[in-house]
Design a protein around this motif. Structure first.
Motif, PDB file in Angstrom:
ATOM      1  N   VAL B 185      38.193  55.702  49.611  1.00  0.00           N
ATOM      2  CA  VAL B 185      36.849  55.849  50.175  1.00  0.00           C
ATOM      3  C   VAL B 185      35.869  55.025  49.355  1.00  0.00           C
ATOM      4  O   VAL B 185      35.734  55.222  48.137  1.00  0.00           O
ATOM      5  N   TYR B 186      35.199  54.095  50.028  1.00  0.00           N
ATOM      6  CA  TYR B 186      34.210  53.287  49.325  1.00  0.00           C
ATOM      7  C   TYR B 186      33.187  52.742  50.309  1.00  0.00           C
ATOM      8  O   TYR B 186      33.585  52.217  51.341  1.00  0.00           O
ATOM      9  N   PRO B 187      31.904  52.813  49.980  1.00  0.00           N
ATOM     10  CA  PRO B 187      31.324  53.613  48.899  1.00  0.00           C
ATOM     11  C   PRO B 187      31.417  55.107  49.221  1.00  0.00           C
ATOM     12  O   PRO B 187      31.522  55.464  50.394  1.00  0.00           O
ATOM     13  N   LYS B 188      31.343  55.921  48.182  1.00  0.00           N
ATOM     14  CA  LYS B 188      31.574  57.367  48.354  1.00  0.00           C
ATOM     15  C   LYS B 188      30.662  57.978  49.417  1.00  0.00           C
ATOM     16  O   LYS B 188      31.078  58.840  50.178  1.00  0.00           O
ATOM     17  N   GLN B 189      29.420  57.523  49.447  1.00  0.00           N
ATOM     18  CA  GLN B 189      28.470  58.122  50.395  1.00  0.00           C
ATOM     19  C   GLN B 189      28.806  57.789  51.850  1.00  0.00           C
ATOM     20  O   GLN B 189      28.252  58.380  52.771  1.00  0.00           O
ATOM     21  N   ASN B 190      29.747  56.849  52.047  1.00  0.00           N
ATOM     22  CA  ASN B 190      30.147  56.490  53.417  1.00  0.00           C
ATOM     23  C   ASN B 190      31.448  57.173  53.841  1.00  0.00           C
ATOM     24  O   ASN B 190      32.078  56.752  54.818  1.00  0.00           O
ATOM     25  N   ALA B 191      31.842  58.198  53.097  1.00  0.00           N
ATOM     26  CA  ALA B 191      33.128  58.854  53.371  1.00  0.00           C
ATOM     27  C   ALA B 191      33.224  59.283  54.835  1.00  0.00           C
ATOM     28  O   ALA B 191      34.223  59.016  55.516  1.00  0.00           O
ATOM     29  N   GLU B 192      32.177  59.924  55.319  1.00  0.00           N
ATOM     30  CA  GLU B 192      32.218  60.436  56.689  1.00  0.00           C
ATOM     31  C   GLU B 192      32.228  59.276  57.696  1.00  0.00           C
ATOM     32  O   GLU B 192      32.978  59.291  58.671  1.00  0.00           O
TER      33      GLU B 192
END
Lengths: 222, 301
Positions: B185-192
């Motif tokens: 997952v990258y970037p973490k905030q874009n996981a969803e």
């Protein structure tokens, strides 16, 4: 025509450890090859593979229409594509066995498109319709439609007059690989009559079917 | 000329001519990356010198099988849904990917590969966009979706994220070409967002799993510009919303022109007097976009 472009010269791809879980009746002993990937659902007309499958599945009631010409062209293209992937010096040792369609011969909906593809491979191709359906699959009892391999086996039969001259290789041919059930059942039937023949499957396309809640819906003729 | 060692040159046994075993190719691709001198350039050069060969021709089969099994186990541990690869030479591998400066022999993906058969437009830009840049990207994407284009971007922070999310909001189709491996997952905030794209759209990565795992962030940064070359090849046009003078986005701009794709640059970039790149690219064939009509005229007619 979606099929008449340069990519149709593509190599066949083997079903291996990566993609076998998508066709969960297949085991590591099953050797299957395919060209394209079919995408289920409406609105995917953009996919070339979907166009090929759509053309192949045009209903026999469309015979004598322009639609039928698309089907015939696609059948020829598929035959040529397979021919390009068979070693020419091996061709005399190969028997092409169509996986039987869901309707019985004599039914107005009976469609021998896979046999026609096999015949389009080469005038010299050894095409044998050894396996045939004895019952229309969609005429089966609702409970049986979600078939298991045994139920499928019970409505298929062998033409014993066609099994002489055991080939070195048999290619089970179909337009679509879904769960692999039809292939494994037909392979088991052929193995009984041709115990020393090496049996592989060639499919125009594959379609990944999610395995949902143990439901076994094996004949997705969509 | 360096002579390649061909391990599986005869196409194997049986009646089929040289079939593609994607699992074997995956293992061989990963094996080629275990050489620390390997880059996308060095690999592309190697395949260019040996036309028609596949990764498995350059790696002993046993090694490729062993690595493939290891990588598949890793990925199945990281990814709940199905994933697959595309190998150069197979029916579903788009020939236009060969236009890239360093064409890739294998791509990992999750989701609906048939989106690559749609008309694809890349929308890219800087990771730290201005509010005006965000707003322009949103409007641009809405217009592209209305014209039934698939919006392609790199799933990075900033304009890439806006491009993907605005496409989803407009109920359009989107493809993310990541600079990180699938299952990461990258970037973490874009996981969803990454998950939604992988499930319902298309997520592509050329980044080798094991090489990425064995390197630190510093070395792995080098994968980002490489995916831009693939993104340029996958798409028929690239639109740059905003980019700094040293932005990685400009890698894609150069590639798009080099690959004879259309390159669109929003007019706001030209209005920045501190930036030299917009005029430079315009001189080389890029199209200045004052409103969406400038794009539409070129792509829709």
């Amino acid at each position: 025509m979606a099929t008449s472009d340069e990519s149709w010269s593509a190599k066949l791809r083997t079903i291996g450890d990566l993609d076998r879980p998508d066709h969960w009746h297949l085991t590591a002993d099953d050797v299957c090859y395919f060209f394209g990937e079919y995408t289920a659902g409406a609105g995917y007309a953009h996919s070339r593979t979907n166009s090929i499958i759509k053309n192949l599945k045009k209903n026999p009631s469309l015979r004598n229409t322009v639609q039928w010409q698309h089907k015939q062209t696609t059948i020829r293209d598929c035959g040529a594509a397979i021919a390009a992937n068979i070693k020419q010096d091996h061709l005399p040792q190969v028997a092409f066995v169509p996986i039987p369609p869901s309707k019985c011969q004599g039914n107005p909906g009976y469609d021998d498109r896979v046999t026609q593809i096999a015949r389009a491979i080469s005038p010299k191709a050894d095409v044998r319709e050894i396996i045939y359906s004895t019952t229309d699959r969609d005429a089966m009892h609702a409970g049986q439609v979600r078939r298991d391999p045994n139920a499928l086996r019970s409505i298929l039969s062998i033409r014993h007059n066609l099994i002489n001259n055991h080939p070195t290789y048999a290619v089970l041919l179909d337009d679509m690989l879904t769960t692999g059930c039809k292939f494994t059942v037909c392979k088991a039937m052929l193995t009984k009559v041709w115990p020393n023949t090496s049996i592989v499957g060639i499919f125009i396309a594959r379609r990944a079917i999610p395995k949902l809640r143990g439901v076994v819906d094996l004949d997705l003729d969509f | 000329m360096q002579q390649a060692t061909l391990w599986h040159g005869d196409g194997g046994r049986g009646p089929i001519v040289d079939p593609i075993d994607a699992t074997l190719e995956l293992g061989a691709y990963e094996a080629l990356w275990t050489d620390h001198a390997a880059t996308f350039k060095s690999l592309a050069d190697r395949f260019a010198r040996n036309p028609g060969i596949r990764p498995s021709a350059l790696v002993p089969e046993e090694e490729a099988r062993r690595i493939a099994a290891r990588v598949l186990e890793k990925l199945r541990g990281r990814i709940e849904k199905r994933f697959d690869v595309r190998v150069h030479g197979e029916y579903e591998y788009p020939e236009r990917l060969r236009d890239a400066t360093h064409p890739v022999e294998l791509l990992y993906f999750q989701g609906d590969w048939s989106l690559t058969a749609t008309r694809c437009i890349a929308v890219v830009g800087r990771r730290k966009p201005t509010p005006e840049g965000i707003s322009r990207a949103r409007q641009l994407v809405r217009d592209l979706v209305k014209d039934k284009f698939t919006v392609v971007s790199g799933l990075a922070e900033g304009i890439d994220t806006v491009a993907h999310t605005a496409t989803l909001e407009a109920r359009g189709r989107t493809i993310a070409v990541m600079g990180t491996p699938i299952g990461h997952v990258y970037p973490k905030q874009n996981a969803e967002l990454q998950d939604v794209i992988a499930r319902n759209h298309l997520l592509i990565s050329q980044v080798p799993i094991e090489r990425y795992d064995s390197q630190d962030y510093h070395d792995n940064r080098l994968f980002f510009p490489e995916r831009n070359k693939t993104m340029a090849a996958l798409t028929e046009a690239t639109v740059i919303v905003e980019a700094g003078e040293t932005s990685g986005t400009l890698v894609q701009a150069r590639e798009a022109l080099k690959q004879r794709r259309k390159l669109f640059i929003l007019n706001s970039c030209f209005e920045r007097t501190d930036l030299k790149w917009p005029k430079k690219f315009e001189r080389n064939g890029a199209i200045r976009v004052r409103d969406y009509g400038d794009i539409r005229r070129e792509l829709v007619g």
